[in-house]
Design an enzyme around this catalytic site. Sequence first.
Site, PDB file in Angstrom:
ATOM      1  N   CYS A   1       0.841  -1.209   0.000  1.00  0.00           N
ATOM      2  CA  CYS A   1       0.000   0.000   0.000  1.00  0.00           C
ATOM      3  C   CYS A   1       0.870   1.251   0.000  1.00  0.00           C
ATOM      4  O   CYS A   1       2.099   1.175  -0.010  1.00  0.00           O
ATOM      5  CB  CYS A   1      -0.934   0.006   1.208  1.00  0.00           C
TER       6      CYS A   1
ATOM      7  N   CYS B   1       3.594   1.671   2.596  1.00  0.00           N
ATOM      8  CA  CYS B   1       4.815   0.906   2.309  1.00  0.00           C
ATOM      9  C   CYS B   1       5.761   1.748   1.452  1.00  0.00           C
ATOM     10  O   CYS B   1       6.981   1.733   1.643  1.00  0.00           O
ATOM     11  CB  CYS B   1       4.479  -0.388   1.570  1.00  0.00           C
TER      12      CYS B   1
ATOM     13  N   ASP C   1      11.036  29.037 -30.693  1.00  0.00           N
ATOM     14  CA  ASP C   1      12.156  29.541 -31.467  1.00  0.00           C
ATOM     15  C   ASP C   1      11.787  29.396 -32.945  1.00  0.00           C
ATOM     16  O   ASP C   1      11.060  28.481 -33.316  1.00  0.00           O
ATOM     17  CB  ASP C   1      13.408  28.720 -31.142  1.00  0.00           C
TER      18      ASP C   1
ATOM     19  N   ASP D   1      15.612  24.041 -30.458  1.00  0.00           N
ATOM     20  CA  ASP D   1      16.402  22.911 -30.935  1.00  0.00           C
ATOM     21  C   ASP D   1      17.891  23.192 -30.963  1.00  0.00           C
ATOM     22  O   ASP D   1      18.679  22.319 -31.317  1.00  0.00           O
ATOM     23  CB  ASP D   1      15.949  22.511 -32.346  1.00  0.00           C
TER      24      ASP D   1
ATOM     25  N   ASP E   1      19.408  27.743 -27.292  1.00  0.00           N
ATOM     26  CA  ASP E   1      18.104  27.664 -26.628  1.00  0.00           C
ATOM     27  C   ASP E   1      18.200  27.023 -25.245  1.00  0.00           C
ATOM     28  O   ASP E   1      17.243  27.073 -24.468  1.00  0.00           O
ATOM     29  CB  ASP E   1      17.117  26.836 -27.474  1.00  0.00           C
TER      30      ASP E   1
END
Length: 758
Positions: A28, A31, A444, A643, A647
């Site tokens: 549970c 735990c 971008d 990318d 950035d």
Amino acid sequence: MQPTDIHVLDKANGSQETEYLRIHGASCASCVSKIEGALREIDGVKEAAMNMAQSTVSVTGHAAVEAMINAIRAAGYDAESITDSSNQSVLDEKEKADEAYHKRLMREMWIALSLGVPLMIYSLVVGEMTVTTTMERAVWLIVGLLTFGVMFFAGRHFYIGAWKSFANHSANMDTLIALGTGTAWIYSMFVVFFPSLVPEMARHVYFEATAMIIGLINLGLALEIKARGRTSEAIKRLIGLQPKTARVVRNGEEVDIAIERVQLGDHVRVRPGEKISVDGIVSDGLTAVDESMLTGEPMPVEKATGDEVVAGTINKSGSILFQATRVGKDTALAQIIEMVKRAQNSKPPIGRLADVISAYFVPVVMIIAVISALVWLNVGPDPRVAFAIVSATTVLIIACPCALGLATPMSVMVGVGKAAEAGVLIRNGEALQTASKVTAMILDKTGTITLGQPAVTDIELAHANNESKVLRLAASLEVGSEHPLALSIIESAKNRGLELGPVEQFQSVTGHGVEGIVDGHALLFGNEKLMRDRGVDIDQHLPSAQRMAALAQTPMYLAVDDQLAAIIAVSDPIKEDSIEAIKRLQNNGVRVVMLTGDNRATAKAVAERVGITEYFAEVLPDQKSDKVAELQMQGEIVGMTGDGINDAPALALANVGFAIGTGTDVAIESADITLMRGSLHGLADAIAVSKATLSNIKQNLLGAFIYNVAGVPVAAGVLYPFLGLLLSPVIAGAAMAFSSLTVVTNANRLRLFNAQKH
């Protein structure tokens, strides 16, 4: 179609290692808290996150595996190391273990119900199960011994778990079940052995409750195990992409070997229709490769000499030979699997609420059970003892926090897997939750909205009289530049067969352009601001530059010996689906902002074509993160998509960083979510999956909280004075067992979710 590069996704934890352990005996949410707490106390452990749905825990840091296992055992559980989490054999082993556990639970369920159901029918047909005569004592003694057999053979794991928790000064679900069923059985046996010591109205036995509760909870656990298996289908499919053999050229001959034996530098042959075995670079041949299973991109990608190929993708047409550059755990597919598993094991902030509550929940329930019994004993109607036993047992059984422990991890597993199927890799649970709240998305321009593959489209001569000479000078100068547009200038010159000259005293003027000496001429090449700063007269040619910019071309000025020689225009085509994807984001209430280092006119032209009304042009690399901070100051939850290397700071600062998977490794490492294909539809898909997953988590948590909060008072008997209603322990056991099943079933609804429709 341009080739797609799928970059290796390095671990977010840098040099720190992530170990996976399979946990045995956890039942549970409480735990989970104990296991994570025990691991975090080990020197060298930075973070520990347990996935209750998978019964695994991921541990980040530098601690020894033996120390981790010992800490878990000291907490009352058992553990084993999962050596290779992306290995098919490990998954097969887990499936076999789950199947064996399911069969055992079903067997134990039948053992318990074979006694419990007849007793339940007897109580409904004949009436009260009381002890009044010697014959009844003998009969119920036999039934009591049979019930003990059920407790031993079908419920032993509950009592062992409860004892381990007690020995470690804690309590969990097993504690509640063991106390509830044990109390009912002990009281019943006391009535059988010493009926005269119990008021006549309280001489009731509850053997049917003990047997039925054990049977129903085992049934619920068995059904839950079956349902859990479906949540791992995304990982199974990813692992299933890994081929088992490869055709390698050895000593001039092609031989099939096990995938584990492929070495770096090996030359691998792939025929039409076969899976690519490891990552590599094509050395011979031309083909089209289906990468949809990794990127979600349906169209095959052409591959020729020098192009990258990735393990798990399918060679559609020609036969190719490639040189292995990444094998084993280093392949992109293996690291994608690792990222998905790590994300499935992580917790969103909302999930930690369940951990906090569960830490106190079981002890509070035990106190409520005792208080309930005391109230019935002191102010309840006769038979007070019987009512006290029933109420305490029912409270203990109905309050088991199984559903609470499963509410978050089940949804996260399905949601992260669903995103992976769409080519969206979510790094952790926090990113999953935050992405659902994004209110502003910064895009971008180059390589994100556009293809990032610019080409020279126009050359307008000023004081020069030869296009080839102008292009040669510009390309020679740009050899030293890392700007995305530099490659287009160089490629254009090479395509014309021009031989580039050496450059001297090269300097990059950040955000403005470059300068240097070629063939003894001082060259300046860049934007309008660079020309103005250096006193180059460009006024006569400004209308031409503005016309180019209005067509979404980027005009760049070339000055030779402080005199304008030409304007070279470069255009980066807009991706086919950028307009539709941006519209999708806007329709979902996301404020879309475009950033670019390009000039204002070009930025305006691109923004207008894709439907963006808010944009910032001529933004220097170090200013991108400033724009992120600016929007955050306005109260926006900001997503940043890029990318490039420039950035990375903005991706790291944003609330959620989205990296285009076709971009640089630095950008991917800085981002929270990676889009494996170049399409911006991945953004909308990621946000849609995140919203659906978070909604599912809230439904699960709300259901589990309402069940426990509402169920405990009813079980304690608050409705008895008004309606004469006292909940049966058997009904409590059934409700508790099926509450977990409800959570698992609701989480599996996410498997039917289609992000592209949202």
